[in-house]
Design a protein around this motif. Structure first.
Motif, PDB file in Angstrom:
ATOM      1  N   LEU A  56       0.614  -1.288  -0.223  1.00 48.28           N
ATOM      2  CA  LEU A  56       0.061  -0.039   0.057  1.00 48.28           C
ATOM      3  C   LEU A  56       0.647   1.347   0.081  1.00 48.28           C
ATOM      4  O   LEU A  56       1.741   1.226   0.763  1.00 48.28           O
ATOM      5  CB  LEU A  56      -0.956   0.010   1.160  1.00 48.28           C
ATOM      6  CG  LEU A  56      -1.851  -1.147   1.394  1.00 48.28           C
ATOM      7  CD1 LEU A  56      -1.894  -1.722   2.885  1.00 48.28           C
ATOM      8  CD2 LEU A  56      -3.256  -0.576   0.846  1.00 48.28           C
TER       9      LEU A  56
ATOM     10  N   ILE B 285      -1.712  -0.916  -4.020  1.00 49.01           N
ATOM     11  CA  ILE B 285      -3.151  -0.003  -3.822  1.00 49.01           C
ATOM     12  C   ILE B 285      -2.476   1.258  -3.281  1.00 49.01           C
ATOM     13  O   ILE B 285      -1.737   1.304  -2.287  1.00 49.01           O
ATOM     14  CB  ILE B 285      -3.846  -0.967  -2.742  1.00 49.01           C
ATOM     15  CG1 ILE B 285      -4.256  -2.184  -3.045  1.00 49.01           C
ATOM     16  CG2 ILE B 285      -5.152  -0.057  -2.456  1.00 49.01           C
ATOM     17  CD1 ILE B 285      -4.752  -2.373  -4.399  1.00 49.01           C
TER      18      ILE B 285
ATOM     19  N   ASP C 226      -5.747   5.254  -6.541  1.00 44.48           N
ATOM     20  CA  ASP C 226      -6.949   4.272  -6.596  1.00 44.48           C
ATOM     21  C   ASP C 226      -7.863   4.605  -5.616  1.00 44.48           C
ATOM     22  O   ASP C 226      -9.099   4.197  -5.921  1.00 44.48           O
ATOM     23  CB  ASP C 226      -6.549   2.794  -6.168  1.00 44.48           C
ATOM     24  CG  ASP C 226      -5.357   2.295  -6.907  1.00 44.48           C
ATOM     25  OD1 ASP C 226      -5.309   2.505  -7.992  1.00 44.48           O
ATOM     26  OD2 ASP C 226      -4.532   1.422  -6.498  1.00 44.48           O
TER      27      ASP C 226
ATOM     28  N   PHE D 277      -7.619  -2.498   4.565  1.00 47.76           N
ATOM     29  CA  PHE D 277      -7.085  -3.136   3.214  1.00 47.76           C
ATOM     30  C   PHE D 277      -6.002  -4.240   3.651  1.00 47.76           C
ATOM     31  O   PHE D 277      -5.975  -5.323   3.044  1.00 47.76           O
ATOM     32  CB  PHE D 277      -5.993  -1.954   2.322  1.00 47.76           C
ATOM     33  CG  PHE D 277      -7.066  -1.309   1.650  1.00 47.76           C
ATOM     34  CD1 PHE D 277      -8.054  -1.759   0.996  1.00 47.76           C
ATOM     35  CD2 PHE D 277      -6.755  -0.019   1.298  1.00 47.76           C
ATOM     36  CE1 PHE D 277      -8.964  -1.165   0.232  1.00 47.76           C
ATOM     37  CE2 PHE D 277      -7.399   0.615   0.325  1.00 47.76           C
ATOM     38  CZ  PHE D 277      -8.776   0.330  -0.238  1.00 47.76           C
TER      39      PHE D 277
ATOM     40  N   LEU E  92      -5.046  -8.863  -0.141  1.00 50.53           N
ATOM     41  CA  LEU E  92      -4.566  -7.760  -1.133  1.00 50.53           C
ATOM     42  C   LEU E  92      -4.118  -8.278  -2.537  1.00 50.53           C
ATOM     43  O   LEU E  92      -3.983  -7.580  -3.324  1.00 50.53           O
ATOM     44  CB  LEU E  92      -3.233  -7.117  -0.110  1.00 50.53           C
ATOM     45  CG  LEU E  92      -3.903  -6.057   0.579  1.00 50.53           C
ATOM     46  CD1 LEU E  92      -2.544  -5.570   1.506  1.00 50.53           C
ATOM     47  CD2 LEU E  92      -4.400  -4.743   0.142  1.00 50.53           C
TER      48      LEU E  92
ATOM     49  N   MET F 200      -6.748  -8.276  -4.951  1.00 52.79           N
ATOM     50  CA  MET F 200      -7.006  -6.824  -4.959  1.00 52.79           C
ATOM     51  C   MET F 200      -6.026  -6.392  -6.132  1.00 52.79           C
ATOM     52  O   MET F 200      -6.671  -5.470  -7.002  1.00 52.79           O
ATOM     53  CB  MET F 200      -6.955  -6.055  -3.933  1.00 52.79           C
ATOM     54  CG  MET F 200      -8.330  -6.433  -2.786  1.00 52.79           C
ATOM     55  SD  MET F 200      -8.194  -5.596  -1.274  1.00 52.79           S
ATOM     56  CE  MET F 200      -8.404  -3.757  -1.805  1.00 52.79           C
ATOM     57  N   MET F 201      -4.901  -6.529  -5.816  1.00 51.74           N
ATOM     58  CA  MET F 201      -3.945  -5.976  -6.864  1.00 51.74           C
ATOM     59  C   MET F 201      -3.760  -6.649  -8.284  1.00 51.74           C
ATOM     60  O   MET F 201      -3.800  -6.043  -9.283  1.00 51.74           O
ATOM     61  CB  MET F 201      -2.533  -6.297  -6.298  1.00 51.74           C
ATOM     62  CG  MET F 201      -2.252  -5.185  -5.165  1.00 51.74           C
ATOM     63  SD  MET F 201      -0.579  -5.122  -4.437  1.00 51.74           S
ATOM     64  CE  MET F 201      -0.759  -6.615  -3.678  1.00 51.74           C
TER      65      MET F 201
ATOM     66  N   LYS G 166      -6.811  -4.846 -10.226  1.00 52.38           N
ATOM     67  CA  LYS G 166      -6.328  -3.603 -10.554  1.00 52.38           C
ATOM     68  C   LYS G 166      -5.406  -3.738 -11.935  1.00 52.38           C
ATOM     69  O   LYS G 166      -5.752  -3.013 -12.679  1.00 52.38           O
ATOM     70  CB  LYS G 166      -5.400  -3.049  -9.295  1.00 52.38           C
ATOM     71  CG  LYS G 166      -4.777  -1.695  -9.844  1.00 52.38           C
ATOM     72  CD  LYS G 166      -3.816  -1.027  -8.880  1.00 52.38           C
ATOM     73  CE  LYS G 166      -3.103   0.143  -9.380  1.00 52.38           C
ATOM     74  NZ  LYS G 166      -2.634   1.080  -8.344  1.00 52.38           N
TER      75      LYS G 166
END
Length: 264
Positions: A55, A103, A124, A203, A208, A211-212, A215
């Motif tokens: 992050l 993120i 983001d 987060f 994660l 999530m990445m 993205k």
């Protein structure tokens, strides 16, 4: 991996898996000049290479997030060469930030204007305090947005609304920006950093890597469009700098009065 933290115009702190970057020219409302942007690009690239960082949070020291490009720097540039160098680092900064494999979060308080707002839009997730002064206000000095401002606004609110927002160049508070879809969360005054920390903690309790991955999927096809927009902005900005309206806009800004534009 050791992260460099010794910079002149920014502060970098590592807390576990999070990199905190603070724009640190509070006496100039964190206006972006060449040194600050070069330092931002360097640290963003370094953080992106670090497998232990997931992050990245961008925030501002003092009374605001970022008031935009440094007007004094703009006024001191001599010739097209210096201008193109300045625009190239602006483009690199936006591209690096937008395409990071992390993120990214912007925590806005006070001013987030012009290029400063473009940089926030490259992240983001944007948190802003109610009393923030948020504006894509290049039109006030007869220029067009840069730093990918056209692209990021189109991504968030669509081309038609983006165009009209750019034309107006109005200053919005946090609630107004949230209502338009320009930011993701609005919080009470002096609560922005606290909310950013809550967001980071949330987060960190999430998957994660998944999530990445999302993205990456969503951003991969957009990078080429961002590059094209950045190139168009650079060309347009040079043309606009030659106009009478821009010269009048700068003169009015320095004299602290309303510009008298003539469409020239």
């Amino acid at each position: 991996m050791a992260i460099k933290t010794d910079y002149n115009s920014i502060k970098v702190e590592i807390e576990g898996t999070t990199g905190w970057i603070t724009l640190n020219r509070p006496e100039n409302l964190n206006a972006l000049q060449l040194e600050m942007m070069e330092e931002l690009v360097e640290t963003l690239k370094e953080l992106n290479r670090d497998p232990d960082i997931y992050l990245v949070v961008l925030k501002g020291e003092g009374r605001g997030f970022c008031s935009g490009g440094d007007i004094k720097t703009m006024l001191s540039m001599e010739g097209e060469g210096q201008f193109q160098t300045f625009m190239e680092i602006i483009s690199e900064l936006s591209l690096v930030l937008y395409s990071m494999d992390k993120i990214t979060v912007s925590a806005i308080h006070g001013a987030a204007a012009g290029l400063g707002f473009s940089i926030a839009l490259a992240t983001d997730f944007i948190v802003a305090e109610e009393g923030s002064k948020i504006a894509m206000n290049f039109i006030g000095i007869g220029l067009v947005p840069d730093g990918g401002g056209h692209f990021f606004l189109k991504e968030r609110i669509g081309a038609q609304k983006a165009m009209q927002l750019i034309w107006k160049g109005e200053v919005m508070n946090g609630q107004e920006a949230y209502a338009l879809g320009l930011i993701d969360k609005v919080v009470a005054e002096n609560k922005g950093l606290e909310e950013a920390r809550k967001l980071v903690a949330g987060f960190q309790r999430s998957p994660l890597k998944a999530m990445m991955e999302t993205k990456s999927i969503l951003r991969s096809n957009q990078v080429s469009e961002l590059k094209a927009v950045l190139a168009s902005e650079q060309e347009s900005q040079w043309r606009m700098r030659q106009t009478e309206d821009h010269k009048e806009g700068i003169k009015a800004f320095v004299e602290k009065r309303k510009p008298n534009f003539k469409g020239q």
